[in-house]
Design a protein around this motif. Structure first.
Motif, mmCIF file in Angstrom:
data_model
loop_
_atom_site.group_PDB
_atom_site.id
_atom_site.type_symbol
_atom_site.label_atom_id
_atom_site.label_comp_id
_atom_site.label_asym_id
_atom_site.label_seq_id
_atom_site.Cartn_x
_atom_site.Cartn_y
_atom_site.Cartn_z
ATOM 1 N N ARG A 135 0.345 -1.267 -0.138
ATOM 2 C CA ARG A 135 -0.057 0.151 0.071
ATOM 3 C C ARG A 135 0.945 1.078 -0.065
ATOM 4 N N PHE A 136 2.405 1.273 0.292
ATOM 5 C CA PHE A 136 2.760 2.370 0.306
ATOM 6 C C PHE A 136 4.135 1.933 0.212
ATOM 7 N N PHE A 137 4.574 3.214 -1.642
ATOM 8 C CA PHE A 137 6.080 2.702 -1.489
ATOM 9 C C PHE A 137 6.592 4.042 -2.017
ATOM 10 N N ALA A 138 8.018 3.859 -1.760
ATOM 11 C CA ALA A 138 9.271 5.467 -2.114
ATOM 12 C C ALA A 138 10.371 4.644 -2.462
ATOM 13 N N ARG A 139 11.018 6.370 -3.342
ATOM 14 C CA ARG A 139 11.706 5.443 -3.962
ATOM 15 C C ARG A 139 13.339 6.964 -3.114
ATOM 16 N N ALA A 140 14.192 6.708 -2.985
ATOM 17 C CA ALA A 140 14.832 7.811 -2.984
ATOM 18 C C ALA A 140 16.443 7.781 -2.974
ATOM 19 N N VAL A 141 17.430 8.603 -3.325
ATOM 20 C CA VAL A 141 18.762 8.537 -3.482
ATOM 21 C C VAL A 141 19.523 9.000 -2.715
ATOM 22 N N ALA A 142 20.563 8.138 -1.806
ATOM 23 C CA ALA A 142 21.097 8.439 -0.312
ATOM 24 C C ALA A 142 21.550 9.680 -0.499
ATOM 25 N N THR A 143 22.798 10.422 -1.548
ATOM 26 C CA THR A 143 22.551 11.274 -1.359
ATOM 27 C C THR A 143 21.695 12.495 -1.773
ATOM 28 N N ASP A 144 20.523 12.245 -1.954
ATOM 29 C CA ASP A 144 19.811 13.562 -1.793
ATOM 30 C C ASP A 144 19.043 13.347 -0.553
ATOM 31 N N SER A 145 19.567 14.710 0.382
ATOM 32 C CA SER A 145 19.044 14.620 1.594
ATOM 33 C C SER A 145 17.702 15.316 1.779
ATOM 34 N N THR A 146 17.158 15.843 0.582
ATOM 35 C CA THR A 146 16.157 16.230 0.643
ATOM 36 C C THR A 146 14.924 15.226 0.441
ATOM 37 N N GLY A 147 15.039 14.903 -0.666
ATOM 38 C CA GLY A 147 14.411 14.015 -0.708
ATOM 39 C C GLY A 147 13.984 13.049 -0.352
ATOM 40 N N THR A 148 15.577 11.964 0.338
ATOM 41 C CA THR A 148 15.146 10.635 1.795
ATOM 42 C C THR A 148 14.068 11.562 2.600
ATOM 43 N N ILE A 149 14.295 12.621 3.386
ATOM 44 C CA ILE A 149 14.047 13.062 4.458
ATOM 45 C C ILE A 149 12.475 13.020 4.247
ATOM 46 N N GLU A 150 12.320 13.815 3.002
ATOM 47 C CA GLU A 150 10.272 13.599 2.724
ATOM 48 C C GLU A 150 9.990 12.331 2.901
ATOM 49 N N VAL A 151 10.121 11.489 2.303
ATOM 50 C CA VAL A 151 9.750 9.915 2.140
ATOM 51 C C VAL A 151 9.794 9.374 3.122
ATOM 52 N N LEU A 152 10.883 9.151 4.129
ATOM 53 C CA LEU A 152 11.153 9.827 5.514
ATOM 54 C C LEU A 152 10.075 9.575 6.205
ATOM 55 N N LYS A 153 9.421 11.129 6.486
ATOM 56 C CA LYS A 153 8.104 11.802 6.941
ATOM 57 C C LYS A 153 6.731 11.592 6.469
ATOM 58 N N ALA A 154 7.003 10.747 4.640
ATOM 59 C CA ALA A 154 6.080 9.923 4.235
ATOM 60 C C ALA A 154 5.509 8.501 5.293
ATOM 61 N N ALA A 155 6.643 8.155 5.568
ATOM 62 C CA ALA A 155 6.558 6.517 5.181
ATOM 63 C C ALA A 155 5.742 6.542 6.718
ATOM 64 N N GLN A 156 6.529 6.980 7.719
ATOM 65 C CA GLN A 156 5.974 6.986 9.074
ATOM 66 C C GLN A 156 4.805 7.823 8.960
ATOM 67 N N ARG A 157 3.839 8.512 8.122
ATOM 68 C CA ARG A 157 2.223 9.194 8.437
ATOM 69 C C ARG A 157 1.587 8.350 8.384
ATOM 70 N N HIS A 158 1.875 7.410 7.466
ATOM 71 C CA HIS A 158 1.249 6.235 6.284
ATOM 72 C C HIS A 158 1.019 4.957 7.449
ATOM 73 N N LYS A 159 -0.203 5.185 7.765
ATOM 74 C CA LYS A 159 -1.129 2.968 8.382
ATOM 75 C C LYS A 159 -0.866 2.335 7.423
#
Length: 335
Positions: free
Chosen positions: A165-189
């Motif tokens: 039900r939840f899939f996201a992708r980021a690149v390790a060197t992209d801090s902004t992109g990584t932080i955003e997907v991690l925050k979205a993952a935590q919000r998802h139940k």
């Protein structure tokens, strides 16, 4: 409520090779945890075995490094027994998709409310350079000196196939992109899967080279955002349109294509057809790599359902603890 900083979640001295993608991801995780604002005593980080699985040692929270491939099983147990905890599972592509593949798909299928982080460098690093389930066909490694003769798993395809039900992708060197997907993952139940593309400088250097730099991502990646057109490239020059049952890259303003033709991203759509097509795009077939939250759809979670069932069954029983159980039968006293 106490304001948290990244420093509050830092612990120990990371022992990874200089330049390893784990360093980049750990820094982003610390920042994301601080922005999420859930305190350390309400956070648990669980891992298996591998280079990336050392990460729990470097997070100031409840943490446990378990055994190879079993991180999802332990993380599930943690969440079911203490539903109030925010649980992060850290796995590499070998740990998570080889010996841990069965646990991976069933944690997703059950929709356990854990955040599954898949750090994908397409190699076994800790055991010194064997090919992994995500290594491409023909990949030469210590365990495939003449090249692999098998096709790899594609994490997105595996997640979607397991009814993710939840899939996201980021690149390790992209801090902004990584932080955003991690925050979205935590919000998802429910079960959240975040694939983090990272480099292994020793055994698989350059594996994500086309998108590892900011310039590379500008040319070869597309950031998907809900409600926004699927455009990419310099000055958003290119976009994605639907062609038949597939996708097509077009140049906006050329061959009659305008912004009105460009598809709009919707991660909350129940129909996963377009989301899966986005997740499966790659540079080898002339498409940009999709980064960001690709799918985010709510559904009942396993941990909530289990605890609700326990409560319902308990209320129907004549006993609710061991003492009451003993007293439900005939009792006699020996003097």
């Amino acid at each position: 409520m106490e304001t948290l900083t990244a420093q509050d979640f830092k612990k120990g001295l990371p022992r990874w090779c200089p330049g390893c993608g784990d360093h980049f991801f750990l820094a982003s995780l610390h920042k994301a945890m601080a922005e999420i604002g859930i305190p350390q005593h309400m956070t648990a980080v669980i891992s298996g075995i591998g280079c990336s699985s050392r990460l729990p040692y470097y997070v100031n929270a409840y943490a446990m490094q378990t055994i190879h491939g079993r991180a999802a099983a332990i993380a599930t147990g943690v969440k079911v027994t203490n539903p109030e905890l925010t649980v992060w599972q850290i796995s590499g592509d070998g740990d998570g998709l080889a010996i841990g593949g069965n646990h991976f798909i069933h944690a997703i299928r059950r929709n356990v409310d854990i955040n599954i982080i898949l750090l994908n460098n397409r190699i076994y690093g800790l055991t010194k350079g064997q090919y992994s389930p995500t290594s491409p066909r023909g990949f030469v490694s210590k365990s495939s000196p003449y090249g692999t003769v098998e096709d790899p798993f594609r994490p997105a395809e595996l997640c979607f196939g397991a009814r993710g039900r939840f899939f996201a992708r980021a690149v390790a060197t992209d801090s902004t992109g990584t932080i955003e997907v991690l925050k979205a993952a935590q919000r998802h139940k429910g079960a959240s899967v975040c694939e983090i593309m990272q480099n292994c400088v020793i055994f698989n250097n350059g594996t994500h080279e086309s998108i590892y730099s900011k310039e590379g991502r500008r040319q070869n990646a597309i950031y998907v955002e809900d409600g926004k057109p699927l455009v990419f490239g310099e000055d958003d020059r290119y976009g994605l349109v639907q062609e038949g049952f597939g996708l097509k890259v077009v140049e906006i303003g050329k061959d009659g294509y305008t912004m009105d033709d460009i598809l709009i991203h919707d991660s909350h759509c129940e129909d996963k057809t377009l989301q899966l097509k986005l997740a499966m795009m790659d540079n080898e077939h002339g498409f940009p790599v999709a980064l960001g939250v690709i799918r985010d759809v709510q559904a009942p979670t396993y941990d909530e359902a289990v605890n609700r069932q326990i409560e319902e069954v308990s209320q129907q029983k004549a006993y609710h603890n061991f003492t009451e159980l003993l007293e439900t039968n005939d009792i006699w006293e020996v003097e």
